[in-house]
Scaffold this active site. Structure first.
Site, PDB file in Angstrom:
ATOM      1  CD  GLU A   1     -13.979  -1.644  -2.679  1.00  0.00           C
ATOM      2  OE1 GLU A   1     -13.177  -1.997  -1.797  1.00  0.00           O
ATOM      3  OE2 GLU A   1     -13.977  -2.130  -3.813  1.00  0.00           O
TER       4      GLU A   1
ATOM      5  CG  ASN B   1      -6.057  -2.349   0.711  1.00  0.00           C
ATOM      6  OD1 ASN B   1      -5.533  -1.252   0.536  1.00  0.00           O
ATOM      7  ND2 ASN B   1      -5.517  -3.465   0.246  1.00  0.00           N
TER       8      ASN B   1
ATOM      9  CB  CYS C   1     -12.431  -4.190   0.890  1.00  0.00           C
ATOM     10  SG  CYS C   1     -12.125  -5.849   0.258  1.00  0.00           S
TER      11      CYS C   1
ATOM     12  CB  CYS D   1     -14.194  -8.076  -3.734  1.00  0.00           C
ATOM     13  SG  CYS D   1     -14.775  -7.597  -2.102  1.00  0.00           S
TER      14      CYS D   1
ATOM     15  CB  CYS E   1     -16.712  -4.247  -1.880  1.00  0.00           C
ATOM     16  SG  CYS E   1     -15.488  -4.383  -0.562  1.00  0.00           S
TER      17      CYS E   1
HETATM   18  N1  THU Z   1      -9.370  -5.238  -1.999  1.00  0.00           N
HETATM   19  C1  THU Z   1     -10.066  -4.083  -1.768  1.00  0.00           C
HETATM   20  O1  THU Z   1      -9.663  -3.246  -0.957  1.00  0.00           O
HETATM   21  N2  THU Z   1     -11.236  -3.905  -2.446  1.00  0.00           N
HETATM   22  C2  THU Z   1     -11.734  -4.758  -3.371  1.00  0.00           C
HETATM   23  O2  THU Z   1     -12.833  -4.572  -3.850  1.00  0.00           O
HETATM   24  C3  THU Z   1     -10.918  -5.885  -3.828  1.00  0.00           C
HETATM   25  C4  THU Z   1      -9.797  -6.257  -2.924  1.00  0.00           C
HETATM   26  C5  THU Z   1      -8.149  -5.461  -1.224  1.00  0.00           C
HETATM   27  C6  THU Z   1      -8.288  -6.560  -0.212  1.00  0.00           C
HETATM   28  C7  THU Z   1      -6.848  -6.997  -0.030  1.00  0.00           C
HETATM   29  O3  THU Z   1      -6.252  -6.167   0.950  1.00  0.00           O
HETATM   30  C8  THU Z   1      -6.213  -6.707  -1.367  1.00  0.00           C
HETATM   31  O4  THU Z   1      -7.103  -5.864  -2.073  1.00  0.00           O
HETATM   32  C9  THU Z   1      -5.951  -7.953  -2.197  1.00  0.00           C
HETATM   33  O5  THU Z   1      -7.088  -8.710  -2.359  1.00  0.00           O
END
Ligand code: THU
Length: 129
Positions: free
Chosen positions: A61, A48, A59, A92, A95
């Site tokens: 992903e 991320n 994110c 999330c 994603c």
């Molecule tokens: N995040 C991800 O990288 N992937 C996900 O599927 C869930 C959330 C990151 C986004 C943000 O930088 C941090 O986690 C907190 O939400």
């Protein structure tokens, strides 16, 4: 490699954790790494990347799917998502849709689930004219 062939989850978890170590997450302090196995046996990764304009953060992903296409494209067979300590994280909502496009409903997520489990009845390319 076909979807039926063995998936080295240990390798994917290690690659995801390594990717998480490169995350840029000064606002949430949640470092996330994702690693995916492609149909032809490549391992692609992402972390991320947050932004001072909070809503613009990327994110792990999303970065993984960028790496998928950067390295030749194809279909994701399996994906592992973890925090910096190696704890699995569920993708999330946004994603899940992105992983559906890149892996389809049969793509395995964090060993125990599939994209289809996480996003039943997904909208996808097959619904476009
Ligand atoms: N995040 C991800 O990288 N992937 C996900 O599927 C869930 C959330 C990151 C986004 C943000 O930088 C941090 O986690 C907190 O939400």
């Amino acid at each position: 490699m076909s979807p039926e062939q063995a998936i080295s989850w240990n390798e994917l978890w290690a690659a995801a954790r390594q990717a998480a170590s490169r995350a840029y997450a000064p606002y949430s302090n949640l470092k996330v790494g994702a690693a995916g196995l492609t149909g032809d046996g490549r391992v692609v990764t992402g972390c991320n990347v947050e932004n001072a304009s909070y809503g613009l953060g990327l994110c792990a992903e999303c970065a993984l799917v960028g790496d998928l296409h950067r390295t030749g494209g194809g279909l994701l067979v399996a994906v592992a998502v973890t925090d910096g300590d190696g704890h699995p994280l569920t993708p999330c909502g946004r994603c899940r849709q992105i992983l559906y496009e890149a892996g389809g409903e049969r793509c395995r997520i964090n060993e125990t689930k599939t994209v289809g489990d996480l996003l039943p009845g997904a909208f996808g390319p097959e619904h476009l004219p």
